[in-house]
Design an enzyme around this catalytic site. Structure first.
Site, short mmCIF file in Angstrom:
data_model
loop_
_atom_site.label_atom_id
_atom_site.label_comp_id
_atom_site.label_asym_id
_atom_site.label_seq_id
_atom_site.Cartn_x
_atom_site.Cartn_y
_atom_site.Cartn_z
N MET A 28 0.85 -1.19 0.00
CA MET A 28 0.00 0.00 0.00
C MET A 28 0.89 1.25 0.00
SD MET A 28 -3.42 -0.98 2.05
CE MET A 28 -2.81 -0.76 3.70
N LEU A 31 6.65 3.05 1.42
CA LEU A 31 7.62 1.97 1.47
C LEU A 31 8.69 2.21 2.54
CD1 LEU A 31 8.27 1.27 -2.33
CD2 LEU A 31 6.54 0.29 -0.81
N GLU A 33 12.01 -0.26 4.75
CA GLU A 33 12.94 -1.36 4.60
C GLU A 33 12.23 -2.73 4.56
OE1 GLU A 33 15.95 -1.88 3.71
OE2 GLU A 33 15.97 -3.98 4.37
N HIS A 35 9.35 -3.49 3.16
CA HIS A 35 8.92 -3.76 1.78
C HIS A 35 10.14 -4.11 0.91
CE1 HIS A 35 5.74 -0.86 3.22
NE2 HIS A 35 5.01 -1.86 2.80
N GLN A 59 -10.23 -2.19 2.90
CA GLN A 59 -9.73 -2.95 4.05
C GLN A 59 -9.56 -2.09 5.30
OE1 GLN A 59 -5.96 -3.97 1.86
NE2 GLN A 59 -5.04 -3.86 3.89
N ASP A 150 2.34 -9.56 9.21
CA ASP A 150 0.89 -9.67 9.01
C ASP A 150 0.53 -11.15 8.91
OD1 ASP A 150 0.27 -6.84 8.91
OD2 ASP A 150 1.44 -6.83 7.07
N GLN A 153 -3.04 -12.08 7.92
CA GLN A 153 -3.26 -11.78 6.50
C GLN A 153 -2.69 -12.91 5.64
OE1 GLN A 153 -2.85 -7.85 4.42
NE2 GLN A 153 -0.76 -8.52 4.09
N SER A 186 4.57 1.04 8.31
CA SER A 186 4.34 2.41 7.84
C SER A 186 3.74 3.25 8.95
CB SER A 186 3.38 2.40 6.64
OG SER A 186 3.84 1.50 5.68
N ARG A 187 3.06 2.59 9.89
CA ARG A 187 2.42 3.33 10.99
C ARG A 187 3.43 3.88 11.99
NH1 ARG A 187 -3.19 1.47 11.29
NH2 ARG A 187 -3.39 0.08 9.55
O1 PAF Z 1 -0.15 -5.81 3.59
C1 PAF Z 1 -0.55 -4.88 2.87
O2 PAF Z 1 0.14 -3.88 2.63
C2 PAF Z 1 -1.96 -4.94 2.28
O3 PAF Z 1 -2.84 -5.55 3.16
C3 PAF Z 1 -1.98 -5.62 0.90
C4 PAF Z 1 -1.57 -7.08 0.98
C5 PAF Z 1 -1.09 -4.87 -0.06
C6 PAF Z 1 -3.42 -5.59 0.36
O4 PAF Z 1 -3.89 -4.28 0.24
#
Ligand code: PAF
Length: 290
Positions: A28, A31, A33, A35, A59, A150, A153, A186-187
């Site tokens: 999302m 970005l 480190e 990512h 989401q 995550d 997820q 990112s938060r």
């Molecule tokens: O983990 C994330 O950044 C988001 O949940 C994703 C997988 C890009 C879906 O929007």
């Protein structure tokens, strides 16, 4: 590096590259480190690395969270190019959710409805599953890369990919941490310096649990109490400290096999999550490092 704004443009770019392997890193944006570590993993295994950058509105359970989510596309594109991304897919919301959009991919059961699903509401993982299925269909990658931070997820995406028979390999990369152990997110940029210091109690609580399991404690209630005591010292009241099967997210009665310990907590007004896998006899510590 090519930037594609539409699914059609992405498919055009990828058509001739399909002779080789394609790795997708869904993000999302904003970005960091963490990512880039996913990009490195994808780069090491793929001929073409695609990164998607899309702040997925469906989401987010709180409009204020969506509004506050950092949008830093110019910088993201520079970091992606420097990190070795070949193609960025950066659609706008209307490209992903065109007028009349009426389909939701919904994973049901404990894996999607517990913990993050319960705290953030049903819509959160519906939004994730729907957008990830759309991104996978748009890029049709051989492999897609997700971070272990995550963990739920990952479990939801794995369930969806298995249930829908999507031909993609899901690769899970270790949680990227700052040197002091805080999981990169990112938060984190929204934490005040004081809250950033308090947030370190979260990886400390995971390390405390890891050490306790290594010394033979296997009762989740005793382990949770230890974690909560570490958090309480930093005046953090967790939303949950959970001990679950890493694949199904069913709570475990005892840490006898590989068990995920997951923590969610608000520090100031920033909601953070972190986790580690406990394996009796062999534990993966949650302290600093990669
Ligand atoms: O983990 C994330 O950044 C988001 O949940 C994703 C997988 C890009 C879906 O929007």
């Amino acid at each position: 590096m090519i930037v594609a704004r539409t699914v059609a443009a992405l498919r055009d770019v990828l058509r001739e590259r399909r002779v080789g392997s394609i790795g997708l890193v869904p993000t999302m944006g904003a970005l960091h480190e963490g990512h880039l570590s996913l990009v490195r993993a994808a780069r090491g295994e793929s001929d073409t690395v695609v990164m998607s950058i899309f702040v997925n509105p469906t989401q987010f359970n709180e409009a204020s969270d969506l509004a506050a989510y950092p949008r830093t596309e110019e910088r993201d594109l520079e970091l992606a190019a420097a990190g070795g991304v070949d193609v960025v897919f950066a659609p706008d919301a209307a490209e992903i959710y065109p007028a009349g959009f009426a389909t939701t991919v919904s994973v049901t059961g404990v894996v999607a409805e517990s913990l993050e699903g319960a705290e953030r509401g049903r819509g959160h993982f519906d939004g994730v599953a729907t957008v990830v299925s759309k991104l996978l269909l748009a890029a049709l990658p051989d492999s897609a890369y997700f971070g272990a931070k995550d963990a739920q997820q990952v479990a939801v995406v794995r369930r969806m990919v298995a249930d829908l028979g999507i031909p993609v390999r899901i690769v899970v990369c270790p949680t990227s941490r700052d040197d002091d152990g805080l999981a990169r997110s990112s938060r984190n940029a929204r934490l005040s310096p004081g809250d950033r210091a308090r947030a370190l109690a979260i990886p400390r609580a995971l390390a405390e649990v890891t050490d306790a399991v290594a010394s033979g404690v296997c009762d989740p209630r005793a382990l949770r109490a230890r974690a909560e005591s570490v958090l309480a010292h930093a005046e953090i009241q967790p939303e949950y400290v959970a001990f679950v099967d890493p694949g199904t997210f069913e709570p475990v009665a005892s840490v006898a096999d590989a068990t995920l310990v997951a923590i969610a907590a608000r520090v100031g007004d920033v909601r953070l999550i972190d986790n580690t896998v406990l394996t009796p006899g062999h534990t993966v510590p949650a302290r600093g490092g990669a």
